[in-house]
Design a protein around this motif. Structure first.
Motif, PDB file in Angstrom:
ATOM      1  N   GLN A  39       0.842  -1.187   0.000  1.00  0.00           N
ATOM      2  CA  GLN A  39       0.000   0.000   0.000  1.00  0.00           C
ATOM      3  C   GLN A  39       0.875   1.234   0.000  1.00  0.00           C
ATOM      4  O   GLN A  39       1.633   1.464   0.941  1.00  0.00           O
ATOM      5  CB  GLN A  39      -0.936   0.009   1.213  1.00  0.00           C
ATOM      6  CG  GLN A  39      -1.966   1.125   1.166  1.00  0.00           C
ATOM      7  CD  GLN A  39      -3.088   0.902   2.150  1.00  0.00           C
ATOM      8  OE1 GLN A  39      -2.973   0.137   3.111  1.00  0.00           O
ATOM      9  NE2 GLN A  39      -4.216   1.564   1.934  1.00  0.00           N
ATOM     10  N   PRO A  41       1.147   5.493  -0.237  1.00  0.00           N
ATOM     11  CA  PRO A  41       0.337   6.600   0.282  1.00  0.00           C
ATOM     12  C   PRO A  41      -0.749   7.024  -0.700  1.00  0.00           C
ATOM     13  O   PRO A  41      -0.477   7.235  -1.885  1.00  0.00           O
ATOM     14  CB  PRO A  41       1.364   7.713   0.489  1.00  0.00           C
ATOM     15  CG  PRO A  41       2.649   7.001   0.720  1.00  0.00           C
ATOM     16  CD  PRO A  41       2.591   5.787  -0.164  1.00  0.00           C
ATOM     17  N   GLY A  42      -1.982   7.104  -0.221  1.00  0.00           N
ATOM     18  CA  GLY A  42      -3.085   7.545  -1.053  1.00  0.00           C
ATOM     19  C   GLY A  42      -3.618   6.510  -2.017  1.00  0.00           C
ATOM     20  O   GLY A  42      -4.480   6.820  -2.844  1.00  0.00           O
ATOM     21  N   LYS A  43      -3.104   5.286  -1.930  1.00  0.00           N
ATOM     22  CA  LYS A  43      -3.547   4.247  -2.860  1.00  0.00           C
ATOM     23  C   LYS A  43      -4.150   3.068  -2.109  1.00  0.00           C
ATOM     24  O   LYS A  43      -3.929   2.895  -0.916  1.00  0.00           O
ATOM     25  CB  LYS A  43      -2.376   3.775  -3.718  1.00  0.00           C
ATOM     26  CG  LYS A  43      -1.842   4.834  -4.670  1.00  0.00           C
ATOM     27  CD  LYS A  43      -0.837   4.240  -5.638  1.00  0.00           C
ATOM     28  CE  LYS A  43      -0.388   5.270  -6.660  1.00  0.00           C
ATOM     29  NZ  LYS A  43       0.569   4.682  -7.646  1.00  0.00           N
ATOM     30  N   GLU A  44      -4.904   2.259  -2.853  1.00  0.00           N
ATOM     31  CA  GLU A  44      -5.475   1.061  -2.284  1.00  0.00           C
ATOM     32  C   GLU A  44      -4.396   0.002  -2.070  1.00  0.00           C
ATOM     33  O   GLU A  44      -3.382  -0.012  -2.767  1.00  0.00           O
ATOM     34  CB  GLU A  44      -6.546   0.494  -3.228  1.00  0.00           C
ATOM     35  CG  GLU A  44      -7.762   1.377  -3.420  1.00  0.00           C
ATOM     36  CD  GLU A  44      -8.644   1.367  -2.187  1.00  0.00           C
ATOM     37  OE1 GLU A  44      -9.143   2.443  -1.802  1.00  0.00           O
ATOM     38  OE2 GLU A  44      -8.835   0.280  -1.609  1.00  0.00           O
ATOM     39  N   ARG A  45      -4.658  -0.871  -1.103  1.00  0.00           N
ATOM     40  CA  ARG A  45      -3.750  -1.998  -0.908  1.00  0.00           C
ATOM     41  C   ARG A  45      -3.936  -2.977  -2.056  1.00  0.00           C
ATOM     42  O   ARG A  45      -5.076  -3.350  -2.383  1.00  0.00           O
ATOM     43  CB  ARG A  45      -4.035  -2.677   0.429  1.00  0.00           C
ATOM     44  CG  ARG A  45      -2.977  -3.678   0.848  1.00  0.00           C
ATOM     45  CD  ARG A  45      -3.221  -4.179   2.260  1.00  0.00           C
ATOM     46  NE  ARG A  45      -3.199  -3.100   3.243  1.00  0.00           N
ATOM     47  CZ  ARG A  45      -3.253  -3.309   4.559  1.00  0.00           C
ATOM     48  NH1 ARG A  45      -3.317  -4.540   5.040  1.00  0.00           N
ATOM     49  NH2 ARG A  45      -3.239  -2.281   5.385  1.00  0.00           N
TER      50      ARG A  45
END
Length: 126
Positions: A39, A41-45
């Motif tokens: 994951q 920063p600011g993104k989906e896992r």
């Protein structure tokens, strides 16, 4: 109690390598599929790579194919993720996860996995 402990993260220059380890305890290791997720920063896992309970089946996200290799060692109850040719876009927190579900052989997705480690930071500088 199921425990998954990741290690091996760190700071590396672009083109470098790291090997992540996921030490498992509290369950029958050979009965569980293990996955690596990340994951940023600011993104989906997202699913990076998964390996079936037997080790016979593996999955790699397109973005890491040919660069990452997943493996498991039953004697050590540990799953490894060898990461080569690292790029800045590989920067993320990497998590390992475990599940006994047989569907894990088909899907390297968050919803399949039941148990999660605390994560290890991987930072790739340009």
């Amino acid at each position: 109690e199921v425990q998954l402990v990741e290690s091996g993260g760190g700071l590396v220059q672009a083109g470098g390598s790291l090997r992540l380890s996921c030490a498992a305890s509290g369950f029958t290791f050979d009965a569980y599929a293990i996955g690596w997720f990340r994951q940023a920063p600011g993104k989906e896992r997202e699913g990076v790579s998964c390996i079936s309970n037997s080790g016979a089946s593996t999955y790699y996200a397109d973005s890491v194919k040919g660069r990452f290799t997943i493996s498991r060692d039953s004697a050590k109850n540990t799953v490894y993720l060898q990461m080569n040719s690292l790029q800045p876009e590989d920067t993320a927190v990497y998590y390992c996860a475990a599940t006994p579900k047989t569907i894990a052989t088909m899907y390297c997705e968050r919803f399949v996995y039941d148990y999660w480690g605390q994560g290890t930071q991987v930072t790739v500088s340009s």
